[in-house]
Design an enzyme around this catalytic site. Sequence first.
Site, PDB file in Angstrom:
ATOM      1  N   SER A 257       0.851  -1.190   0.000  1.00 41.12           N
ATOM      2  CA  SER A 257       0.000   0.000   0.000  1.00 41.12           C
ATOM      3  C   SER A 257       0.883   1.236   0.000  1.00 41.12           C
ATOM      4  O   SER A 257       2.107   1.136   0.121  1.00 41.12           O
ATOM      5  CB  SER A 257      -0.911  -0.017   1.221  1.00 41.12           C
ATOM      6  OG  SER A 257      -0.127   0.196   2.376  1.00 41.12           O
ATOM      7  N   LYS A 258       0.230   2.374  -0.091  1.00 40.76           N
ATOM      8  CA  LYS A 258       0.948   3.655  -0.213  1.00 40.76           C
ATOM      9  C   LYS A 258       2.036   3.848   0.846  1.00 40.76           C
ATOM     10  O   LYS A 258       3.059   4.475   0.587  1.00 40.76           O
ATOM     11  CB  LYS A 258      -0.050   4.822  -0.136  1.00 40.76           C
ATOM     12  CG  LYS A 258      -0.978   4.878  -1.336  1.00 40.76           C
ATOM     13  CD  LYS A 258      -0.785   6.165  -2.134  1.00 40.76           C
ATOM     14  CE  LYS A 258      -1.410   6.061  -3.507  1.00 40.76           C
ATOM     15  NZ  LYS A 258      -2.891   5.972  -3.459  1.00 40.76           N
ATOM     16  N   ARG A 259       1.792   3.326   2.053  1.00 38.78           N
ATOM     17  CA  ARG A 259       2.792   3.609   3.087  1.00 38.78           C
ATOM     18  C   ARG A 259       4.113   2.883   2.811  1.00 38.78           C
ATOM     19  O   ARG A 259       5.134   3.182   3.405  1.00 38.78           O
ATOM     20  CB  ARG A 259       2.258   3.312   4.479  1.00 38.78           C
ATOM     21  CG  ARG A 259       2.088   1.841   4.762  1.00 38.78           C
ATOM     22  CD  ARG A 259       1.251   1.659   5.997  1.00 38.78           C
ATOM     23  NE  ARG A 259       0.549   0.407   5.917  1.00 38.78           N
ATOM     24  CZ  ARG A 259       0.794  -0.620   6.707  1.00 38.78           C
ATOM     25  NH1 ARG A 259       1.729  -0.529   7.620  1.00 38.78           N
ATOM     26  NH2 ARG A 259       0.108  -1.721   6.583  1.00 38.78           N
TER      27      ARG A 259
END
Length: 485
Positions: A257-259
């Site tokens: 995911s984005k993180r």
Amino acid sequence: MIGSRVRTRYAPSPTGFMHIGNLRTALYEYLIAKSNSGDFVLRIEDTDQGRFVDGAIDTIYNSLRMVGIDYDEGPDIGGNYGPYIQSERLEIYSKYAEQLVKEGKAYYCFCNKERLESLHKESSELFLGYDRHCRDLPKEEVIRLLSEGVPYVIRQKVPLEGSTTFEDSVFGKITVSNSEIEDQILIKTDGYPTYNFANVIDDHLMNITHVVRGSEYLSSTPKYNLLYESFGWEIPTYIHLPLIMGKNDDGTISKLSKRHGATSFEGLINEGYLAEAILNYIVLLGWCPEGNQEIFSLGELIKVFDIKGISKSPSIFDYDKLRWFNAEYIRNMSLENFTNMCIPYFKKATSKEFSWSKVASILQQRVTQLTQIPEMIKFLDILPDYSKELFINKKSKTNIENSKVVLKNVIDELENINVWDYDNLHNALINLATKLEMKNGTVMWPTRIAISGMQVTPGGAIEILEILGKGESIKRLKVGLEKLS
Ligand code: GLU
């Protein structure tokens, strides 16, 4: 009968950027088709109009073009099985759904939103799906509701007993009891099919032989099988791909995911990765070649790709490894191509003009992401403010005193150079070192500090002098000398 010619399809929904997982799916589908001299089809699955994002279809075309995945049939190029956009095929889906209703394999469902929501609430976490309320409505009732114009959906009549088994090329044999399968919606109230229905109809009508998709679709596959069976159609070969995970700071892993970093193809391009490097890296996320080779062109992949090499265990997206691939691709480019690729990044650092191929040549061995470039060459634009302590370097045996001597002499020598090129600059500085009875490094270090104002630079003193040109170089050397005086 599915033909003997291998046909695969990439079936993205135009909902935004191209996720790395989607690009991997496209790549594997392409490789399976091409390694078997088959066809690769692009189909746009836009039946969820609520999730449609403007421009997303162009993003799909552009991304595939950038990585060199050419499709043989698709919305913008046509083909024998079109249309290739699902919203242009609505009549086809409704025809097949009505056929199932007629044959008693599907039914009209008139349950409204409120009823379905209350069903959800009542059964909370245990919700097993629709309660089949309309499954056995009397015929007259159905006719009455239809004539009153009550909105309806068409649902699949899933057998209440027995089980459904399918064979996945990666995950093996999977059996699900039919009682766990919901009477899923085939056609929604707006007349659009659900993805679950449309993909089966299209894969059949488009003669798709191998269906490749993310493992999140594994649990829906029994429903698709039941549909194939209802129609009496041959079931394609299923190839579900492992999840792509990201490494968390605490060492655990979770779905990418984005993180973890950029998760889309566009995002990675914006972070200065090359399309070829991204493609090469992601082919290895879930597929293992037989030998030790890691760098593959698309042409080479077509030769060696084999479904047997696809693994079912989740793969971890490793940004360090991607950087390694990127650096390899950068180093192996021709200087001309690399220079052209760098120009937009050069323009971010300076509006001045330099010999860009010379600038590119000092960067090519050092850059791992193109986005590093503006920061690395900012000193060409303006001399940064720096401390005179930078002149002191143990390894080069320089200190404030001898740096002063060096700079004074370097200025004199360079002022005499008429043809400002690498060889002349090199000879002048090397001869100077001999004349001053110093190590070459003792001359080079203060020179480089004075012309760049930085301890670490791409390229050495001579290369930077050459790029800056005579006027600017001598100006900077004088500033350095003044700092030391
Ligand atoms: N439209 C689906 C998606 O974008 C495609 C799944 C499939 O390949 O069947 O996830």
